[in-house]
Design a protein around this motif. Structure first.
Motif, PDB file in Angstrom:
ATOM      1  N   THR A 127     -16.477  34.067  71.616  1.00 21.06           N
ATOM      2  CA  THR A 127     -16.556  35.017  70.509  1.00 21.06           C
ATOM      3  C   THR A 127     -16.332  34.330  69.162  1.00 21.06           C
ATOM      4  OG1 THR A 127     -14.253  35.600  70.974  1.00 21.06           O
ATOM      5  CG2 THR A 127     -15.918  37.062  71.883  1.00 21.06           C
ATOM      6  N   TRP A 128     -16.083  33.015  69.167  1.00 24.44           N
ATOM      7  CA  TRP A 128     -16.099  32.227  67.929  1.00 24.44           C
ATOM      8  C   TRP A 128     -16.457  30.806  68.313  1.00 24.44           C
ATOM      9  CZ3 TRP A 128     -11.417  33.566  70.243  1.00 24.44           C
ATOM     10  CH2 TRP A 128     -10.553  32.516  70.585  1.00 24.44           C
ATOM     11  N   GLU A 129     -16.715  29.984  67.285  1.00 24.69           N
ATOM     12  CA  GLU A 129     -17.074  28.587  67.530  1.00 24.69           C
ATOM     13  C   GLU A 129     -16.017  27.671  66.926  1.00 24.69           C
ATOM     14  OE1 GLU A 129     -19.477  27.591  69.420  1.00 24.69           O
ATOM     15  OE2 GLU A 129     -20.208  29.650  69.717  1.00 24.69           O
ATOM     16  N   ILE A 130     -15.932  26.476  67.454  1.00 21.67           N
ATOM     17  CA  ILE A 130     -15.077  25.450  66.861  1.00 21.67           C
ATOM     18  C   ILE A 130     -15.906  24.745  65.782  1.00 21.67           C
ATOM     19  CG2 ILE A 130     -13.955  23.211  67.333  1.00 21.67           C
ATOM     20  CD1 ILE A 130     -12.408  25.634  68.420  1.00 21.67           C
ATOM     21  N   PRO A 131     -15.384  24.674  64.546  1.00 24.64           N
ATOM     22  CA  PRO A 131     -16.193  24.054  63.487  1.00 24.64           C
ATOM     23  C   PRO A 131     -16.285  22.539  63.645  1.00 24.64           C
ATOM     24  CG  PRO A 131     -13.984  24.502  62.682  1.00 24.64           C
ATOM     25  CD  PRO A 131     -14.050  25.077  64.077  1.00 24.64           C
ATOM     26  N   GLU A 132     -17.322  21.965  63.046  1.00 19.00           N
ATOM     27  CA  GLU A 132     -17.362  20.502  62.964  1.00 19.00           C
ATOM     28  C   GLU A 132     -16.517  20.096  61.775  1.00 19.00           C
ATOM     29  OE1 GLU A 132     -20.623  18.113  63.642  1.00 19.00           O
ATOM     30  OE2 GLU A 132     -21.802  19.689  64.612  1.00 19.00           O
ATOM     31  N   ILE A 133     -15.606  19.163  62.007  1.00 16.90           N
ATOM     32  CA  ILE A 133     -14.743  18.685  60.927  1.00 16.90           C
ATOM     33  C   ILE A 133     -15.449  17.489  60.282  1.00 16.90           C
ATOM     34  CG2 ILE A 133     -12.446  17.784  60.362  1.00 16.90           C
ATOM     35  CD1 ILE A 133     -12.442  20.709  61.512  1.00 16.90           C
ATOM     36  N   PRO A 134     -15.869  17.632  59.012  1.00 16.32           N
ATOM     37  CA  PRO A 134     -16.726  16.588  58.431  1.00 16.32           C
ATOM     38  C   PRO A 134     -16.070  15.201  58.365  1.00 16.32           C
ATOM     39  CG  PRO A 134     -16.198  18.311  56.800  1.00 16.32           C
ATOM     40  CD  PRO A 134     -15.654  18.777  58.112  1.00 16.32           C
ATOM     41  N   GLU A 135     -14.740  15.162  58.252  1.00 15.29           N
ATOM     42  CA  GLU A 135     -14.074  13.851  58.128  1.00 15.29           C
ATOM     43  C   GLU A 135     -14.085  13.073  59.440  1.00 15.29           C
ATOM     44  OE1 GLU A 135     -12.738  16.766  57.167  1.00 15.29           O
ATOM     45  OE2 GLU A 135     -12.748  16.575  54.983  1.00 15.29           O
ATOM     46  N   VAL A 136     -14.214  13.784  60.563  1.00 15.84           N
ATOM     47  CA  VAL A 136     -14.202  13.098  61.864  1.00 15.84           C
ATOM     48  C   VAL A 136     -15.544  12.385  62.036  1.00 15.84           C
ATOM     49  CG1 VAL A 136     -14.056  13.380  64.381  1.00 15.84           C
ATOM     50  CG2 VAL A 136     -12.591  14.752  62.869  1.00 15.84           C
ATOM     51  N   GLY A 137     -15.483  11.071  62.202  1.00 19.47           N
ATOM     52  CA  GLY A 137     -16.716  10.296  62.324  1.00 19.47           C
ATOM     53  C   GLY A 137     -17.264   9.835  60.981  1.00 19.47           C
ATOM     54  N   ASP A 138     -16.677  10.294  59.880  1.00 19.03           N
ATOM     55  CA  ASP A 138     -17.085   9.834  58.547  1.00 19.03           C
ATOM     56  C   ASP A 138     -16.575   8.399  58.370  1.00 19.03           C
ATOM     57  OD1 ASP A 138     -17.064   9.226  55.794  1.00 19.03           O
ATOM     58  OD2 ASP A 138     -16.731  11.314  55.205  1.00 19.03           O
TER      59      ASP A 138
END
Ligand code: FES
Ligand SMILES: [Fe+2]
Length: 319
Positions: A127-138
């Motif tokens: 019923t919700w999604e886990i967001p992509e964290i932009p700093e991870v993998g940056d």
């Protein structure tokens, strides 16, 4: 002995592995939310999480099974299952048994974690999604510095620490109590913005700790001040009284690589120290449904109300 907490397992997204825990073409046994599970990767590299026990005669599919192409073969009589949980072949029969299905959990690989959706009702889709964290993998941020703990408590009790600024002085020895600037909840998400003092070799300085929760199993804790660091924290219930917590630290790289890693190590050491300090409290306390609070305590009641949405089953205090 009476249980220390009245909670069933919460539902939501929970970390079950790191992507590099498993090679393509292999399977492993896991146990989370009081359930035996099999996590496997087909030969194309896709991950699948399913209930562990073969519906034929009950062998554990995480022990001695074989991955063949896009299917998992039971070690006991060779029945094979696909990623959707369907039995696709019984090697000594011309017909498959349609009733032989494995419960399959929705799964995403995101932010360098393998996360599964768990709800007591298998029909309830995320019923919700886990967001992509932009700093991870940056590339401007470091690789994860990981740590993992198994603690004798439930996820809600650990999460309540985050809205309890007063304990920092007494349990963690910080000189001042963090000031909560804002605590807001919206659906499965909550945000807490606060300022906190840190003791450094050059004296006490102020920094920020901003916490973003997405459901009961995933939070992003942003530390800023002297340096920028993010802890992606994941809590996963193992059984009714045990929780696994994984901390994944990334720091914004400084000009000097050695210094970046020193800073990251210092954060890891500090959070490790804090969890070691919190553990004896968590492992021995009880949950009080009606606590006696000070008017300057953190937003504990609001936190509990927010968290209660993640229980689809009755609490032991209900009724
Ligand atoms: S128990 Fe799995 S094939 Fe028989
Ligand atoms: Fe704490």
């Amino acid at each position: 002995m009476a249980r220390r907490f009245p909670f069933p397992h919460p539902f939501g997204w929970f970390q079950v592995a790191y992507p590099d825990d498993l090679e393509p073409g292999s399977a492993t046994a896991l146990r989370y939310w009081s359930t035996d599970l099999v996590l496997w990767r087909d030969e194309s590299g896709e991950y699948h999480l399913q209930d562990a026990y073969c519906p034929h005669l009950g062998a554990h599919l995480g022990v001695g099974s074989k991955v063949c192409g896009s299917t998992l073969e039971c070690p006991f009589h060779g029945w094979t299952f696909d990623g959707s949980g369907e039995c696709v072949e019984i090697p000594y029969s011309d017909r498959v048994n349609r009733k032989a299905r494995l419960r399959t959990y929705p799964l995403v690989v995101r932010n360098g974690m393998v996360m599964a959706w768990r709800h007591p009702d298998p029909e309830v889709t995320p019923t919700w999604e886990i967001p992509e964290i932009p700093e991870v993998g940056d590339p401007a941020w470091s690789e994860y510095h990981r740590s993992s703990y198994s603690i004798h408590t439930v996820p809600q009790e650990m999460a309540e620490n985050g809205v309890d600024p007063a304990h920092f002085r007494y349990v963690h020895g910080t000189e001042t109590v963090a000031e909560v600037e804002k605590y807001e909840t919206e659906g499965p998400c909550s945000v807490m913005l606060s300022t906190q003092s840190y003791v450094t070799p050059r004296g006490t300085t102020w920094g920020r700790i901003d916490v973003y929760n997405h459901g009961p199993g995933f939070s992003k804790v942003w530390f800023s001040g002297i340096v920028d660091a993010i802890n992606i924290a994941a809590t996963t219930p193992i059984d009714e009284e045990t929780t696994q917590v994984r901390f994944n630290f990334t720091v914004r790289k400084l000009d000097d690589a050695a210094l970046t890693s020193t800073v990251a190590d210092a954060f890891v050491a500090e959070i490790n120290k804090q969890i070691v300090e919190d553990t004896p409290i968590w492992e021995h306390k009880v949950f009080l449904p009606v606590p006696a609070l000070a008017d300057t305590d953190g937003p504990i009641v609001k936190f509990r109300k927010w968290y209660s949405q993640f229980y689809a089953e009755p609490l032991a205090t209900d009724g």
